[in-house]
Design an enzyme around this catalytic site. Structure first.
Site, short mmCIF file in Angstrom:
data_model
loop_
_atom_site.label_atom_id
_atom_site.label_comp_id
_atom_site.label_asym_id
_atom_site.label_seq_id
_atom_site.Cartn_x
_atom_site.Cartn_y
_atom_site.Cartn_z
N GLU A 7 43.13 37.90 44.10
CA GLU A 7 42.32 38.11 42.89
C GLU A 7 41.76 36.79 42.37
O GLU A 7 40.59 36.70 41.98
CB GLU A 7 43.18 38.76 41.80
CG GLU A 7 43.04 40.26 41.73
CD GLU A 7 41.59 40.69 41.53
OE1 GLU A 7 40.95 40.20 40.57
OE2 GLU A 7 41.09 41.49 42.32
N HIS A 32 32.59 38.03 42.53
CA HIS A 32 34.01 38.41 42.65
C HIS A 32 34.19 39.45 43.75
O HIS A 32 35.02 39.29 44.64
CB HIS A 32 34.48 38.95 41.30
CG HIS A 32 35.89 39.45 41.28
ND1 HIS A 32 36.91 38.78 40.63
CD2 HIS A 32 36.46 40.56 41.82
CE1 HIS A 32 38.05 39.46 40.78
NE2 HIS A 32 37.79 40.55 41.50
N GLU A 33 33.39 40.51 43.70
CA GLU A 33 33.57 41.60 44.66
C GLU A 33 33.29 41.15 46.08
O GLU A 33 34.04 41.47 47.01
CB GLU A 33 32.67 42.78 44.31
CG GLU A 33 32.92 43.41 42.95
CD GLU A 33 34.38 43.75 42.69
OE1 GLU A 33 35.12 43.97 43.66
OE2 GLU A 33 34.77 43.76 41.52
N HIS A 49 36.01 39.22 47.67
CA HIS A 49 37.08 40.02 48.27
C HIS A 49 36.78 40.28 49.74
O HIS A 49 37.69 40.31 50.58
CB HIS A 49 37.20 41.36 47.54
CG HIS A 49 38.06 41.30 46.30
ND1 HIS A 49 39.34 40.80 46.31
CD2 HIS A 49 37.80 41.69 45.03
CE1 HIS A 49 39.84 40.89 45.07
NE2 HIS A 49 38.93 41.42 44.28
N HIS A 52 45.96 41.24 38.90
CA HIS A 52 44.92 40.73 38.01
C HIS A 52 45.49 39.82 36.93
O HIS A 52 44.73 39.21 36.18
CB HIS A 52 44.15 41.88 37.37
CG HIS A 52 43.45 42.73 38.38
ND1 HIS A 52 44.07 43.77 39.04
CD2 HIS A 52 42.19 42.68 38.88
CE1 HIS A 52 43.21 44.33 39.87
NE2 HIS A 52 42.07 43.69 39.81
ZN LIG Z 1 39.16 41.78 42.19
#
Ligand SMILES: [Zn+2]
Length: 544
Positions: free
Chosen positions: A382, A358-359, A362, A446
């Protein structure tokens, strides 16, 4: 505190959670069995005792001495005595030689870099050691930022110049007095640099320079909190192992030691076995982070041909043990790094694989579509991280982290064993949107992400009750449509192409529909089954 929208490339940090604080296999290759212990000590002592006779036999001058460095003994009793040479007590660079003996100690042959007797006019240098050190430091500083070859990242700092040591240069040209100086610094990828320079003691001419920090990829093993036992590619410096992977862009993991900033301390280890599988060892969370970075690297490379977050071959680094009781993880474009807290009571690290994916996603989004982190584009940002982070988890396919469409299912962030988010029916978290509505853009990113997470699940797996890898899902549609799904492989290709080729900073849900249809058209043809599935799936989450 909500993250402020940063236009352009200034502040950019994207966290896993809403309401978060935002801040700017096997062992190393086995060497031939070494001569060990007392046997080696005895051989070295014998070689040292034989040195004066060897020097005489070789015709060395009265100023020259041989100093034993190593002995290799063969199974048949043959020996290979390696010597360094001194001249007037100074090391002779290029003066080394090897005496080969048979089992009875008779000399069979000698290998040497230089032959004959050394003769220098004197041992008094014209330049002082201080002058030589200054010249060496200046010579290295002149190379700051320059890239010599692709495998060696540019030097970014010069931190210390050592004392210049007087030596005899006999490697090339006529033997002469020289200084040897070590200049320490740092390379762009965080590798320490220790350059050894040899300069003429009379003229200051640079005779040679070489990098003293030698690295080698090694196969380590890790035991993480969440990943279980995994292989890790690490870096052997010659004396220790670093938690750094030069086969994947040099990405590495540091500990922040509970501080809330800084570049941390690189993990090193003596035996290349990292972590214990529990949080009692600080290395365990580092194993998760480093493995997560590797799995994400491999996913992007193998699935999309993307080489790193910026597609430039450079790995991001990971920071673990951020602050105290910090229940979040975040990506920051400014440090090009991921950061993980240790969670509640400092015992629940956020280092799960889908969080890593996930990170880092980004970072991919920042370097592609650049989706603004507010409103509907923020929800899409997100969702992109949840979608591709989950695909990292499927791609790694770990026994201890069963691939699923749940986000953060292992980190127990809610304290009751439930996941952070659900892609099949996002509203199961009590906050996220299952379908588009006119107010969805005013939700926290989110939660507005739910529409796209739901779209992706439906596109990959279809609607209704389904079990994948033993996990049960039941995905509804807003219009009652029954969808079959086109599979994860195709769904992720559609999403990635839309992200990298069609979405922009201001893409909203309606534009995301168009972007994914364009991507499906490119990949599978306009009017193809996949194209029609993309259209029907958006309609099923009320994006029309
Ligand atoms: Zn995130």
């Amino acid at each position: 505190m909500k993250r402020k929208l940063a236009l352009g490339a200034a502040l950019s940090a994207s966290a896993l959670l809403a309401g978060a604080i935002q801040v700017s296999a096997g062992t190393a290759q086995a060497a031939p069995a070494p001569v060990v212990g007392q046997q080696r000590a005895a051989l070295l002592a014998q070689a040292a005792g034989a040195a004066p006779a060897a020097a005489r036999a070789l015709g060395l001058g009265s100023q020259e001495r041989l100093v034993v460095k190593d002995v290799v003994a063969d199974a048949d009793g043959s020996r290979h005595l390696r010597y360094e040479r001194t001249y007037g007590g100074l090391p002779v660079l290029g003066g080394d030689l090897i005496v080969h003996q048979d089992a009875r100690g008779a000399v069979k042959s000698v290998d040497r870099a230089i032959s004959g007797t050394l003769a220098l006019s004197g041992l008094s240098p014209r330049l002082s050691a201080a002058q030589a050190a200054e010249q060496a430091g200046a010579s290295v500083r002149a190379t700051l930022g320059a890239v010599k070859d692709a495998d060696e990242p540019a030097l970014v700092s010069v931190d210390r110049t050592g004392t210049a040591e007087l030596v005899v240069w006999a490697t090339s040209g006529s033997p002469r007095l020289a200084y040897r100086t070590t200049v320490e610094g740092m390379r762009a990828d965080g590798t320490p640099s220790s350059q050894v320079l040899v300069t003429d003691a009379a003229t200051g001419e640079l005779l040679s320079s070489h990098e003293g920090v030698q690295t080698a990829n090694a196969a380590g093993t890790g035991n993480g909190v969440f990943v279980g036992t995994v292989g890790l590619t690490t870096n052997f410096t010659g004396s220790t192992y670093e938690l750094k992977d030069n086969t994947r862009g040099g990405q590495y993991t540091v500990t922040l030691n509970n501080k809330q900033g800084g570049s941390g301390t690189l993990y090193t280890d003596a035996d290349n076995a990292w972590g214990t599988g529990t949080v009692a060892s600080g290395q365990s969370a580092a194993v998760d982070a480093q493995f997560g970075a590797a799995a994400t690297w491999d996913f992007y490379k193998n699935t999309f041909g993307r080489s790193g977050i910026r597609n430039d071959g450079v790995g991001a680094y990971s920071r673990v043990h951020y602050g105290r009781n910090y229940v979040n993880a975040f990506w920051s474009d400014s440090c090009f790094c991921m950061t993980y807290g240790d969670g509640a009571s400092n015992t629940h690290p956020l280092t799960e694989l889908d969080v890593a994916g996930h990170e880092m996603t980004h970072g991919v989004t920042a370097n592609t579509a650049g989706l603004n982190y507010s409103g509907e584009s923020g929800g899409l940002n997100e969702a992109t991280s949840d979608i591709l982070g989950s695909m990292v988890e499927f791609s790694a396919n770990l026994a201890k982290d069963n691939p699923d469409y749940l986000i953060g299912e292992l980190i127990d962030i809610n304290g009751n064993g439930t996941p952070l988010r659900y892609m099949d029916k996002p509203s199961k978290d009590g906050r996220s949107a299952d379908y588009w509505s006119s107010g969805v853009g005013s939700l926290d990113v989110h939660y507005s992400s739910g529409v796209a997470n739901h779209f992706f699940y439906l596109l990959a797996e279809g609607s209704g009750a389904k079990t994948v890898n033993g996990v049960s899902y039941n995905s509804p549609t807003s219009n009652g449509a029954t969808l079959a799904g086109i599979g994860r492989d195709k769904a992720q290709q559609v999403w990635y192409r839309a992200l990298t080729v069609y979405m922009t900073s201001t893409t909203d849900y309606k534009a995301a529909r168009t972007a994914t249809l364009n991507a499906a058209s490119d990949l599978y043809g306009s009017g193809s089954a996949e194209y029609n599935a993309v259209a029907a799936t958006w309609t099923a989450v009320n994006v029309t």
